[in-house]
Enzyme design. Sequence first.
Site, mmCIF file in Angstrom:
data_model
loop_
_atom_site.group_PDB
_atom_site.id
_atom_site.type_symbol
_atom_site.label_atom_id
_atom_site.label_comp_id
_atom_site.label_asym_id
_atom_site.label_seq_id
_atom_site.Cartn_x
_atom_site.Cartn_y
_atom_site.Cartn_z
ATOM 1 N N GLU A 199 -56.968 11.630 98.591
ATOM 2 C CA GLU A 199 -57.673 12.014 99.816
ATOM 3 C C GLU A 199 -58.469 13.308 99.666
ATOM 4 O O GLU A 199 -58.069 14.381 100.131
ATOM 5 C CB GLU A 199 -56.681 12.121 100.975
ATOM 6 C CG GLU A 199 -55.953 10.822 101.239
ATOM 7 C CD GLU A 199 -55.144 10.815 102.523
ATOM 8 O OE1 GLU A 199 -54.967 11.881 103.134
ATOM 9 O OE2 GLU A 199 -54.694 9.737 102.926
ATOM 10 N N GLU A 387 -51.792 3.687 100.605
ATOM 11 C CA GLU A 387 -50.924 4.170 101.691
ATOM 12 C C GLU A 387 -51.240 3.401 102.962
ATOM 13 O O GLU A 387 -52.408 3.111 103.249
ATOM 14 C CB GLU A 387 -51.154 5.663 102.012
ATOM 15 C CG GLU A 387 -50.586 6.617 101.005
ATOM 16 C CD GLU A 387 -50.840 8.074 101.378
ATOM 17 O OE1 GLU A 387 -50.964 8.396 102.583
ATOM 18 O OE2 GLU A 387 -50.911 8.896 100.444
#
Length: 481
Positions: A199, A387
């Site tokens: 991220e 995720e």
Amino acid sequence: MGILSRREFGKAVAVSTAAALAGVALPKFALGQGKVVSREFPKGFLWGCATAAYQVEGGAKDDGRGPSLWDTFSHTPGKTHDGETGDVADDSYHRYKEDVQLLKAMGVQTYRMSLSWSRIFPEGKGQANAKGLDYYHRVVDELLANGITPYVTLFHWDTPAALEGGWQSRETPKAFGEYAAYVGKHLGDKVHHFMTTNELVCFTDLGYREGQFAPGLKLANGPANQVRHNGILAHGLGVQALRANTPSGTEVGLAENAIVFVPVIETEEHIKAAQKATRLGNAPFLTTILEGKYPAEYLAHEGADAPKVEDGDLKAIGSPLDFVGLNIYTPTYVRADDGPMGFVVEPAPTSYPHMASPWLTIGPECIYWGVRNVSELWKPKEIFITENGCSSDDVPNAAGQIEDTDRVMYLRNHLTHLHRAAEEGYPVKGYFLWSLMDNFEWADGYSKRFGVHYVDFKTQKRTPKLSAKWYTQVIAKNSVE
Ligand code: GBH
């Protein structure tokens, strides 16, 4: 059969319950005999759980680990919920064998974990710490001995504090490249799946532009754009270093929380709008990585604040990947528009439903559109959901059990939409549930629980929640039910 009235239905339930209690076998209750749709995933689909080093390991000072920016940040008053830190977290540094057994009990094929850079290089670069690396040898060996394939993220936000300037400095992506080479050399015979960064937007923008994550800076647009550039450069140098230092056949990707644009209505015009939005909305990160250059629209928009790019940067940044990992939690709705962009983003209404974290709005179709938009724009060879999961207000009941029906709802709906993506032939190969267990939720400290195992942070006792039992079934049947 006809539809039962509510009264008859109630009666039928009461009768069957009474019969069940009396041990009487009844014919199968015949409600809801609609068309049975198989929700089986493709053969070989990989099921896993995900965690990250700073969120679960603890052992912050053990065996020569150097501090990371998250150690410094969490120890700074006012930065995290109740001043909580990852000093102990889930104590996985000492309890990893128990954690591997939790994974094994669910039957997962894979585990996504991250390495603490400053455990391996306490100063971020230079002298490696053999004891730090040893820990990862032990974890990886334990996983392999239990038939679980490790998917390893090199960097999940825990920048070594010793690296001067952090992500404002070009030295940091260079140091990351050296760290990646070292990990490739030393773990590459056992680990065959790597992700560089997790991220990008979180450790760049949230750390250096918005300030709510480590190191908590609020830089102006120009320098903040340079931080983003250093982030994607680290990814690129990491890919090159892994390629050069691991056996052929090693798969390299990254884990990105690209903004997922969902068409407000599933019609051609809005679907096109969602694609355009995906490309431009993720311009400085995934788009540049997968296209090997900054989109012209982004450069024009940033003007004098556009990042300074040096020779070779874009070649590294655009290095071909074996897979794209997507961390998907929430939707962003978008509609077609006549303006020059061709799309307009819909703000979330104030009544929009969310899970225990206010940011975690619920729109399960986002997992389908995330896969579809990325597939159609960039045609990656493979996609993994690296995720997906949610926070809920888990409270053990009188029997000590955690009946997290809301998490099961969240997961079941997302997997149903992921199944659609697989069914339509998009190359989604696996799914990592965030998270194996409750852990240090960054600025939210321990106030938000994302695990399918409940962790009592006083005793470190792990208890499978209802969602862990449900996920065990999903994995066993390779099907969402
Ligand atoms: C992931 O981020 C992370 O990879 C993982 O470490 C984390 O535990 C998990 O999600 C659950 O959060 O409170 O308004 O400032 C997901 C993306 C970006 C969502 C930062 C929360 C903070 C929003 N996250 N964001 S706010």
